[in-house]
Design a protein around this motif. Structure first.
Motif, PDB file in Angstrom:
ATOM      1  N   ARG A  86      69.178  23.896  17.949  1.00  0.00           N
ATOM      2  CA  ARG A  86      70.228  24.889  18.093  1.00  0.00           C
ATOM      3  C   ARG A  86      70.191  25.446  19.506  1.00  0.00           C
ATOM      4  N   ARG A  87      71.208  26.281  19.805  1.00  0.00           N
ATOM      5  CA  ARG A  87      71.213  26.966  21.098  1.00  0.00           C
ATOM      6  C   ARG A  87      70.211  28.106  21.107  1.00  0.00           C
ATOM      7  N   LYS A  88      69.847  28.584  19.945  1.00  0.00           N
ATOM      8  CA  LYS A  88      68.866  29.673  19.891  1.00  0.00           C
ATOM      9  C   LYS A  88      67.477  29.090  19.693  1.00  0.00           C
ATOM     10  N   ASP A 115      77.230  27.375  17.167  1.00  0.00           N
ATOM     11  CA  ASP A 115      76.360  26.359  17.746  1.00  0.00           C
ATOM     12  C   ASP A 115      77.160  25.090  18.035  1.00  0.00           C
ATOM     13  N   ASP A 116      76.506  24.086  18.600  1.00  0.00           N
ATOM     14  CA  ASP A 116      77.208  22.837  18.883  1.00  0.00           C
ATOM     15  C   ASP A 116      77.599  22.121  17.599  1.00  0.00           C
ATOM     16  N   CYS A 117      76.785  22.255  16.582  1.00  0.00           N
ATOM     17  CA  CYS A 117      77.038  21.585  15.306  1.00  0.00           C
ATOM     18  C   CYS A 117      76.817  22.539  14.151  1.00  0.00           C
ATOM     19  N   SER A 151      78.765  14.002  21.740  1.00  0.00           N
ATOM     20  CA  SER A 151      77.805  14.731  22.569  1.00  0.00           C
ATOM     21  C   SER A 151      77.238  15.955  21.840  1.00  0.00           C
ATOM     22  N   ASP A 152      78.034  16.553  20.954  1.00  0.00           N
ATOM     23  CA  ASP A 152      77.519  17.698  20.183  1.00  0.00           C
ATOM     24  C   ASP A 152      76.418  17.263  19.219  1.00  0.00           C
ATOM     25  N   LEU A 153      76.505  16.034  18.708  1.00  0.00           N
ATOM     26  CA  LEU A 153      75.410  15.531  17.862  1.00  0.00           C
ATOM     27  C   LEU A 153      74.153  15.331  18.708  1.00  0.00           C
ATOM     28  N   LEU A 184      71.697  22.471  24.175  1.00  0.00           N
ATOM     29  CA  LEU A 184      73.145  22.337  24.028  1.00  0.00           C
ATOM     30  C   LEU A 184      73.636  21.301  25.018  1.00  0.00           C
ATOM     31  N   ASP A 185      74.870  20.834  24.811  1.00  0.00           N
ATOM     32  CA  ASP A 185      75.414  19.870  25.756  1.00  0.00           C
ATOM     33  C   ASP A 185      76.304  20.595  26.756  1.00  0.00           C
ATOM     34  N   LEU A 186      76.399  20.020  27.966  1.00  0.00           N
ATOM     35  CA  LEU A 186      77.148  20.653  29.046  1.00  0.00           C
ATOM     36  C   LEU A 186      78.604  20.224  28.968  1.00  0.00           C
ATOM     37  N   SER A 187      79.415  21.055  28.310  1.00  0.00           N
ATOM     38  CA  SER A 187      80.843  20.773  28.248  1.00  0.00           C
ATOM     39  C   SER A 187      81.623  21.720  29.149  1.00  0.00           C
ATOM     40  N   ASP A 188      81.197  22.971  29.235  1.00  0.00           N
ATOM     41  CA  ASP A 188      81.944  23.954  30.023  1.00  0.00           C
ATOM     42  C   ASP A 188      81.444  24.038  31.464  1.00  0.00           C
TER      43      ASP A 188
HETATM   44 MG    MG Z   1      78.850  21.372  22.722  1.00  0.00          MG
END
Ligand code: MG
Length: 310
Positions: free
Chosen positions: A147-149, A31-33, A76-78, A209-213
């Motif tokens: 979470r992402r889920k 997950d992001d965190c 950004s993940d927080l 989630l945050d848009l990093s990719d």
């Molecule tokens: Mg992230």
């Protein structure tokens, strides 16, 4: 591994390999965190490395901007977890020729980024290396950690802000030019969406989630983690004004490092902003798997996400 499955990609194959090697010695990964239950809420933590030549070039931005960007990308993940920021620890590597003023300049940027989210620099480390690099560990608290889920068929898929500005800046630099001011700001001083993240968690978000990719790749992570299909309508994507043609929406969908939030919300949800940031519905969650970009109902082939190991 326990935790959230990741979407496709060479970088994520490597992460899956590391998780398999750790086996039962690792907590919930993916997950992001990391989310650590504590009292009524949760402690959340994440770590992120930004390296000269991989994530930024000092011919493009100042040391202060490199520091700001490194911290903002970690913070950004927080935001993605719907957390408030406690602070960060910064492990900084710099060439042995770096001066005291240069080290201070980089950390000024780190300090400004965390101060902008009402957190503190809590500690760090300094070591010599061939290139500038910062590993930033962020810590925060969330009443209802995201979470992402958790996305469910029928949910809407929404995004904060406008996408593609950071990629527009990188493309201008790589072509030997100079990005316009808005694109440069998107790359050098991204804003971690802490206010929007906590607002969305409170508004009933089901996954975030945050848009990093890049939207195309990150929508795949949301789909994989939640065990659902995610359809994105290309023509609904809010495109950053600096994004060039001919296909501005596709450019924005493939652009990494926007640090906006991608969030699933119940079908009944409706709002035009989140914590003062524009919020746009761009797609739908359904039964199935994988993320698709659609235009006029036709599938457009997913451009690959930004990939450090491609
Ligand atoms: Mg992230």
């Amino acid at each position: 591994m326990t935790g959230s499955p990741l979407g496709p990609g060479a970088e994520f194959d490597r992460i899956r390999g590391i998780a398999a090697a750790l086996g039962s010695r690792a907590g919930e990964l993916g997950d992001d965190c990391a989310i650590i239950p504590e009292g009524a809420g949760s402690l959340v933590a994440s770590t992120d490395t930004s390296t000269e030549g991989v994530h930024f070039k000092l011919e493009w931005i100042s040391l202060e901007e490199a520091g700001y960007r490194s911290a903002a990308s970690a913070l950004s993940d927080l935001a993605a977890a719907g957390a408030r920021v406690t602070g960060l620890l910064a492990a900084l590597s710099a060439p042995s020729t770096a001066t005291k003023d240069q080290l201070a300049e980089f950390m000024q940027g780190v300090g400004d980024a965390v101060a902008d989210t009402a957190g503190l620099v809590l500690g760090g480390d300094l070591t010599a290396a061939a290139d500038w690099s910062a590993t930033i560990t962020v810590v925060g608290r969330a009443a209802r950690p995201m979470r992402r889920k958790g996305a469910r068929p029928g949910d809407g898929v929404w995004v904060t802000g406008r996408l593609g500005g950071s990629r527009a800046a990188v493309q201008a630099w790589l072509a030997g030019g100079t990005p316009d001011a808005a694109a440069r700001t998107a790359f050098a001083r991204p804003v971690p969406r802490i206010e929007a993240g906590t607002w969305l968690a409170g508004a009933g978000a089901t996954a975030m989630l945050d848009l990093s990719d890049g939207l195309a790749g990150d929508a795949g992570h949301l789909a994989a983690a939640s065990g659902v299909a995610v359809d994105i309508d290309l023509d609904l994507i809010p495109v950053h004004p600096s994004v060039p043609g001919p296909d501005r929406a596709l450019f924005a969908a493939a652009g990494g490092e926007d640090y906006e939030l991608l969030v699933a919300l119940p079908q009944s949800f409706s709002a035009g902003s989140a914590g003062g940031v524009p919020l746009t519905r761009i797609g739908t969650v359904s039964d199935g798997k994988g993320a698709r970009l659609l235009r006029d109902g036709k599938v457009i082939v997913l451009p690959p996400g930004y990939n450090h190991f491609a």
